[in-house]
Design an enzyme around this catalytic site. Sequence first.
Site, PDB file in Angstrom:
ATOM      1  N   MET A  34      11.645  24.346   4.389  1.00 27.63           N
ATOM      2  CA  MET A  34      11.213  23.933   2.613  1.00 27.63           C
ATOM      3  C   MET A  34      11.828  22.870   1.722  1.00 27.63           C
ATOM      4  O   MET A  34      11.293  21.006   1.236  1.00 27.63           O
ATOM      5  CB  MET A  34      10.398  24.613   1.882  1.00 27.63           C
ATOM      6  CG  MET A  34       8.858  23.609   0.892  1.00 27.63           C
ATOM      7  SD  MET A  34       7.969  24.532  -0.405  1.00 27.63           S
ATOM      8  CE  MET A  34       6.992  25.548   0.602  1.00 27.63           C
TER       9      MET A  34
ATOM     10  N   ARG B 269     -10.327   0.013  14.075  1.00 31.02           N
ATOM     11  CA  ARG B 269     -10.687   1.067  13.497  1.00 31.02           C
ATOM     12  C   ARG B 269     -11.054   0.553  12.541  1.00 31.02           C
ATOM     13  O   ARG B 269     -12.206   0.485  11.380  1.00 31.02           O
ATOM     14  CB  ARG B 269      -9.109   0.747  13.086  1.00 31.02           C
ATOM     15  CG  ARG B 269      -8.922   1.699  12.050  1.00 31.02           C
ATOM     16  CD  ARG B 269      -7.006   1.741  12.414  1.00 31.02           C
ATOM     17  NE  ARG B 269      -6.439   0.379  11.210  1.00 31.02           N
ATOM     18  CZ  ARG B 269      -5.569  -0.059  10.664  1.00 31.02           C
ATOM     19  NH1 ARG B 269      -4.405   0.882  11.043  1.00 31.02           N
ATOM     20  NH2 ARG B 269      -5.039  -0.831  10.395  1.00 31.02           N
TER      21      ARG B 269
ATOM     22  N   TYR C 135      15.291  29.963   9.441  1.00 29.10           N
ATOM     23  CA  TYR C 135      13.753  30.500   9.674  1.00 29.10           C
ATOM     24  C   TYR C 135      14.105  30.685  11.088  1.00 29.10           C
ATOM     25  O   TYR C 135      14.281  29.852  12.273  1.00 29.10           O
ATOM     26  CB  TYR C 135      13.194  30.347   9.411  1.00 29.10           C
ATOM     27  CG  TYR C 135      12.880  30.506   8.095  1.00 29.10           C
ATOM     28  CD1 TYR C 135      12.302  31.581   7.630  1.00 29.10           C
ATOM     29  CD2 TYR C 135      12.666  29.002   7.101  1.00 29.10           C
ATOM     30  CE1 TYR C 135      11.466  31.561   6.024  1.00 29.10           C
ATOM     31  CE2 TYR C 135      12.174  29.567   5.495  1.00 29.10           C
ATOM     32  CZ  TYR C 135      11.851  30.432   5.226  1.00 29.10           C
ATOM     33  OH  TYR C 135      12.059  30.373   4.073  1.00 29.10           O
TER      34      TYR C 135
ATOM     35  N   LYS D   9       0.666  -1.017   0.336  1.00 29.94           N
ATOM     36  CA  LYS D   9      -0.057  -0.077   0.059  1.00 29.94           C
ATOM     37  C   LYS D   9       1.138   1.251  -0.423  1.00 29.94           C
ATOM     38  O   LYS D   9       2.077   1.227   0.325  1.00 29.94           O
ATOM     39  CB  LYS D   9      -0.897  -0.088   1.428  1.00 29.94           C
ATOM     40  CG  LYS D   9      -0.132   0.251   1.970  1.00 29.94           C
ATOM     41  CD  LYS D   9      -1.135  -0.574   3.794  1.00 29.94           C
ATOM     42  CE  LYS D   9      -0.332  -0.078   5.447  1.00 29.94           C
ATOM     43  NZ  LYS D   9      -1.483  -1.036   6.358  1.00 29.94           N
TER      44      LYS D   9
END
Length: 368
Positions: free
Chosen positions: A311, A140, A263, A40
Amino acid sequence: MAFDGDRANARLTIDVAAVVENWSRLRDRCTHADCAAVVKADAYGLGAAVIAPALAKAGCRRFFVAQLDEGIRLRAILAGTDVSIMVLGGVLPGTETLYGQHRLVPVLNHLGELALWRRYASDVGDAQPAWVHLDTGMNRLGLGPDEQTRLIDDPAAHLTGIALAGWLSHLACADEADHPSNPLQLERFRRLVSALPSAPASFANSSGIFRGTDYHFDLARPGVALYGANPTPERHNPMLPAVRIDARVLQVRSVDSPMTVGYGAGHAIVRRGRLATLSVGYADGYLRSLSGKGAAYFNGLAAPVVGRVSMDLITVDVTDVPEPLVQTGAWAELIGPHRTVDQVAAEAGTIGYEVLTSFGPRYLRVYV
Ligand SMILES: *Cc1c(COP(=O)(O)O)cnc(C)c1O
């Protein structure tokens, strides 16, 4: 023009032979059970188009995906190979015929879904294959206790028209060797399987395989261990690493106190030294929570990550790495022999699964 490796900012190297070897090791552990492969989320981010055919060639005959579209894609990838493909998420109303068209076997997770599948079988005029998921504590997906009682009381009412492939359940705490949930879920699953019509049973994920042969039943469903994460956190990793990440040095600069980096001015320089800026960031799955954690490696020499992950970029302190190793265009190892997927996950406060499935599309992917 094809994407030229020399232009790559970051490289994801996937060792296909290691994934195949990991599957073989898991299969060998399952002395009395068959071993499937869970592919998956694009084979946990590694690329189902390459991984699945390699596993099929090695003898894997059963594959699990999470979603219908993953199943349709996998059927095309494995066209001409005689394998079964199971879809863990089950059948949404209106999608039944796609399962038939692409020969996908759903895992049915509640009685309403069994009813849907019976109706579809009756429309087609032929019993349709499905696994049935019995919840044993995960809460679940899967039939809960009330639905299990109704099924045990009148199996024929719920199963007529369904070609039952088997009973399935999923462990909640398999990666914790001594967690009391493991034997509890095992006992519940055993009781259910013996009270219900006889069919193959599937219980163990990667870690479940290592909880003992009692947990194997007829079909194991390993995922993350195939891709090299440690299914036994309590001891040495029995799997081979399968991924490596390298990023380019874009710039090297001299720094000294009292400068800051990145940052939020998140890191203060305390001594004269050098910084290298590497071309990978949180858009590449280099998680922002790795800010100020761990290191990049130049020829095995550690360069600690300093400042925030942005990023597209991270900054590393290369003061202690000889200059010739850290030139613009040089490669730094971020995951590999010196820093495993599990280490990165621990540093990021997450699990190997999330690290693997976060890589994203910007890497040059190299399959070896
Ligand atoms: C993802 C998944 C697996 C594989 O789990 P791993 O821990 O990656 O081995 C097996 N079964 C189910 C139901 C799953 O959702």
